[in-house]
Design an enzyme around this catalytic site. Structure first.
Site, PDB file in Angstrom:
ATOM      1  N   HIS A 317       0.870  -1.190   0.000  1.00  0.00           N
ATOM      2  CA  HIS A 317       0.000   0.000   0.000  1.00  0.00           C
ATOM      3  C   HIS A 317       0.903   1.235   0.000  1.00  0.00           C
ATOM      4  CE1 HIS A 317      -3.918   1.922   0.433  1.00  0.00           C
ATOM      5  NE2 HIS A 317      -3.225   2.856   1.039  1.00  0.00           N
ATOM      6  N   ALA A 318       0.658   2.163  -0.937  1.00  0.00           N
ATOM      7  CA  ALA A 318       1.565   3.314  -1.118  1.00  0.00           C
ATOM      8  C   ALA A 318       1.585   4.197   0.122  1.00  0.00           C
ATOM      9  CB  ALA A 318       1.116   4.127  -2.331  1.00  0.00           C
ATOM     10  N   HIS A 347      -0.377  11.968  -5.267  1.00  0.00           N
ATOM     11  CA  HIS A 347      -0.951  11.954  -3.915  1.00  0.00           C
ATOM     12  C   HIS A 347       0.152  11.795  -2.870  1.00  0.00           C
ATOM     13  CE1 HIS A 347      -3.815  11.014  -0.658  1.00  0.00           C
ATOM     14  NE2 HIS A 347      -2.863  10.181  -0.264  1.00  0.00           N
ATOM     15  N   GLU A 348       1.037  10.818  -3.100  1.00  0.00           N
ATOM     16  CA  GLU A 348       2.108  10.570  -2.115  1.00  0.00           C
ATOM     17  C   GLU A 348       3.118  11.712  -2.118  1.00  0.00           C
ATOM     18  OE1 GLU A 348       0.027   7.322  -1.082  1.00  0.00           O
ATOM     19  OE2 GLU A 348       1.615   8.368  -0.009  1.00  0.00           O
ATOM     20  N   HIS A 351       2.177  14.493   0.128  1.00  0.00           N
ATOM     21  CA  HIS A 351       2.572  14.306   1.529  1.00  0.00           C
ATOM     22  C   HIS A 351       4.024  14.750   1.729  1.00  0.00           C
ATOM     23  CE1 HIS A 351      -1.000  12.197   2.837  1.00  0.00           C
ATOM     24  NE2 HIS A 351      -0.840  11.239   1.963  1.00  0.00           N
ATOM     25  N   GLU A 375      -4.068  14.688   3.336  1.00  0.00           N
ATOM     26  CA  GLU A 375      -4.526  13.843   2.218  1.00  0.00           C
ATOM     27  C   GLU A 375      -4.925  14.672   1.007  1.00  0.00           C
ATOM     28  OE1 GLU A 375      -3.573  10.677   4.506  1.00  0.00           O
ATOM     29  OE2 GLU A 375      -3.859  10.888   2.356  1.00  0.00           O
ATOM     30  N   HIS A 477      -6.696   0.099   5.515  1.00  0.00           N
ATOM     31  CA  HIS A 477      -6.647   1.071   6.604  1.00  0.00           C
ATOM     32  C   HIS A 477      -7.172   0.520   7.920  1.00  0.00           C
ATOM     33  CE1 HIS A 477      -6.226   3.199   2.899  1.00  0.00           C
ATOM     34  NE2 HIS A 477      -5.788   4.243   3.530  1.00  0.00           N
ATOM     35  N   TYR A 487      -9.897  11.039   4.442  1.00  0.00           N
ATOM     36  CA  TYR A 487     -10.048  11.003   2.974  1.00  0.00           C
ATOM     37  C   TYR A 487     -11.375  11.629   2.567  1.00  0.00           C
ATOM     38  CZ  TYR A 487      -6.133   7.804   3.350  1.00  0.00           C
ATOM     39  OH  TYR A 487      -4.911   7.251   3.646  1.00  0.00           O
TER      40      TYR A 487
HETATM   41  C1  NXA Z   1      -8.278   6.805  -0.600  1.00  0.00           C
HETATM   42  C2  NXA Z   1      -7.171   6.049   0.090  1.00  0.00           C
HETATM   43  N1  NXA Z   1      -5.906   6.595  -0.297  1.00  0.00           N
HETATM   44  C3  NXA Z   1      -4.718   6.203   0.268  1.00  0.00           C
HETATM   45  O1  NXA Z   1      -4.727   5.222   1.070  1.00  0.00           O
HETATM   46  O2  NXA Z   1      -3.697   6.830  -0.031  1.00  0.00           O
HETATM   47  C4  NXA Z   1      -7.240   4.568  -0.282  1.00  0.00           C
HETATM   48  O3  NXA Z   1      -6.475   4.142  -1.123  1.00  0.00           O
HETATM   49  O4  NXA Z   1      -8.096   3.891   0.266  1.00  0.00           O
HETATM   50 ZN    ZN Z   2      -2.379   9.768   1.705  1.00  0.00          ZN
END
Ligand code: NXA
Ligand code: ZN
Length: 584
Positions: A317-318, A347-348, A351, A375, A477, A487
């Site tokens: 997971h990134a 997205h990353e 951060h 986020e 998550h 999110y």
């Molecule tokens: C929206 C959320 N983004 C993330 O984890 O970076 C996901 O992937 O469930």
């Molecule tokens: Zn994120």
């Protein structure tokens, strides 16, 4: 109580020096474990975690010896954060070690889970199962993979979760929080936070209902209406995504005007031999075009941009990592060359840019103004990057938009990501907050999970679920213990940020076509906010960005207005679903 100002500054200086060193040690160990999931690396990480927890306990208890009434607002805020240490507050070492072990084991179970497609071929989520869920249109294969994934991940951690809930609640109760959910929500510093997000959800629900109705009709045509119950729910496994959280992988089937472009750049990226590295270099050049801080040398030398080919197990997971020394920042992403991972890279990197911008703040302030802000940074940039104008500018599109139908196609591709997500983003922590409060007991974990999924997302489980299932554990998550409402907040405020930056750039056209590329004025407005970190309550940061202090769904609704008008005409009365799950 110590009220000497020099003593107060000495405490803060000592805290920041020692916290930086110990946090670096823990981050390095955690990175090594996440990029090589061995028992040896897990043990080292758990040792470092315990040392960090004990440092936090000691600092928090020392901090209570200082008189905050004589402090500046900023120092008072630092002391509050230094004392607000979450589950690290558990002074019973046996319980603390058990809690950390459970968390580590749940994330490992998830990250090493595999599904056997036949007797010899067992594959992981990234990239194999993700690709099947995105590309297959075989109802039964999708069903086997969907069920297989839940069996391989969620089921395996079912009994760990209640123990985690109990230990986590007990720890935060030592700080005076009623339960873990209360501690998580306290990061928003907003007494009406739950009502505020419910208000946003209700405002946005009509947009989701329109999209759901349109997608349901299209999927019925593809899979036959036998699989669609009279209740109006959509089977959970045919939305192009393991969790039905974003539906943009279906754009080819869902594009309103199939003869017009869909603006998916994956094929062109492959044709141009894009690599994972090139994806991140392209993202970095956008950030630099705004005058933001470039990714530093350590980022390029130490990040992991692809799943290692040496067969080791990693957390795919990134994620973006701040090594707490003002120098070392990394991304770990099992990148596949496609538009989805192109957006994830932005997205990353958002951060990382936030980390860079607040690197000079004291450690207590090196965080997002609230978790939703962190986020939203990368996604805000992606709203510019994804425009046909921008994709054309960087050579990933041969043509931009030239008519209304293409415009609707583009809005549909964005809605399948941004509107589809809203109920999912909202419900995950509705479930968890109820679990932490004890309103959902372990015997009801799965049933209540699906009640929320049926009610809010209008989807249902394509095979009957049993009390041995733990479907929440099939979503990263939950085992990784990441709050999720951040999110939902991000998907709302990123449109506020996008509008604010487009206004700053003097852009006058429709919001969904705005690209702030090369606009350093917009970049300055963004960095002015990012530099604050968590040094001020988030409404202050919101005001710097948008001129007002509230979360506001209006920019999102304005962005999608042309599409919603189109959908209302298309859908007519064929819209909505029963709140409860259909019976089999
Ligand atoms: C929206 C959320 N983004 C993330 O984890 O970076 C996901 O992937 O469930
Ligand atoms: Zn994120």
């Amino acid at each position: 109580l110590i009220n000497d100002s020099q003593a107060i500054q000495d405490f803060l200086l000592d805290y920041n020096t020692r916290a930086g060193l110990i946090a670096y040690d823990l981050t390095e160990a955690t990175w090594n474990f996440n990029t090589n999931l061995t028992d040896y690396n897990q043990n080292i990480t758990l040792d470092k975690q315990l040392k960090w927890d004990q440092f936090l306990q000691e600092a928090a208890s020392n901090a209570t010896g200082y008189d905050t009434s004589v402090m500046s607002e900023a120092d008072k805020r630092q002391f509050h954060i230094i004392k607000d240490i979450g589950i690290s507050a558990q002074t019973n070492e046996t319980k603390l070690k058990r809690l950390n072990k459970i968390l580590s084991d749940m994330e490992s179970i998830y990250s090493t889970a595999k599904v056997c497609l036949n007797s010899t071929n067992c594959v992981p989520l990234d990239p194999d199962l993700t690709k099947i869920m995105a590309e297959s249109r075989d109802y039964q294969l999708l069903l086997d993979v969907w069920k297989g994934w839940s069996d391989a991940s969620g089921r395996k951690m079912k009994d760990l979760y209640p123990e985690y809930v109990e230990l986590s609640n007990e720890a935060v109760q030592l700080l005076g929080y009623t339960d873990t959910g209360a501690y998580w929500r306290s990061k928003y510093e907003t007494p009406t936070f739950e009502e505020d997000v419910l208000g946003l959800y209700n405002q946005l629900r009509p947009l989701y209902e329109q999209l759901h109705a349109y997608v349901r009709r299209k999927l019925k045509a593809i899979y036959g209406s036998d699989n669609f119950p009279a209740s109006g729910h959509i089977p959970a496994h045919i939305l192009g995504n393991m969790w039905a959280q974003e539906w943009d992988n279906l754009i080819k089937e869902l594009s309103p005007y199939p003869k017009k472009p869909t603006f998916d750049v994956t094929d062109e990226m492959i044709r141009q031999n894009y690599t994972a590295l090139k994806i991140f270099q392209t993202a970095d050049s956008f950030f630099q075009s705004l005058g933001l801080i470039p990714m530093p040398p350590e980022f390029w030398n130490k990040s992991v941009f692809e799943r290692p080919a040496d067969g080791r197990e990693i957390v795919c997971h990134a994620s973006a990592w701040d090594f707490n020394n003002g120098k070392d920042f990394r991304i770990k992403q099992c990148t596949v060359v496609n538009s989805k991972d192109f957006n994830t890279a932005h997205h990353e990197m958002g951060h990382i840019e936030y980390f860079l911008q607040y690197a000079n703040q004291p450690i207590a302030f090196r965080d997002g103004a609230n978790p939703g802000f962190h986020e939203a940074v990368g996604d805000t940039i992606s709203l510019s990057v994804n425009t046909p104008e921008h994709m054309y500018a960087i050579g990933l599109l041969k043509e931009s938009i030239e008519d209304k139908k293409s415009d609707i196609n583009y809005l549909m591709s964005m809605a399948l990501e941004k509107i589809a997500f809203l109920p999912f983003g909202y419900l995950i922590d509705q479930w968890r907050w109820k679990v932490f409060r004890g309103d959902i007991t372990p015997d009801k974990y799965n049933e209540e999970w699906w009640n929320l999924r049926c009610r809010y997302q209008g989807i249902f489980p394509p095979v009957a679920r049993s009390s041995d299932d733990f479907d929440p554990g099939a979503k990263y998550h939950i085992p990784a213990n990441y709050p999720y409402i951040s999110y939902f907040v991000s998907f709302v405020i990123q449109f506020q940020f996008h509008k604010a930056l487009c206004d700053e750039a003097g852009y006058k056209g429709p919001l969904h076509r705005c690209d702030i590329y090369n606009n350093t004025k917009a970049g300055k407005k963004l960095s002015d906010m990012l530099q604050l970190g968590r040094s001020q309550p988030w409404p202050v940061a919101m005001k710097i960005m948008t001129g007002q202090t509230k979360m506001d769904a209006q920019p999102l609704m304005d962005y999608f207005k042309p599409l919603i008008n189109f959908l209302k005409k298309e859908n007519g009365e064929d819209i909505g679903w029963q709140p409860n799950c259909p019976s089999y």
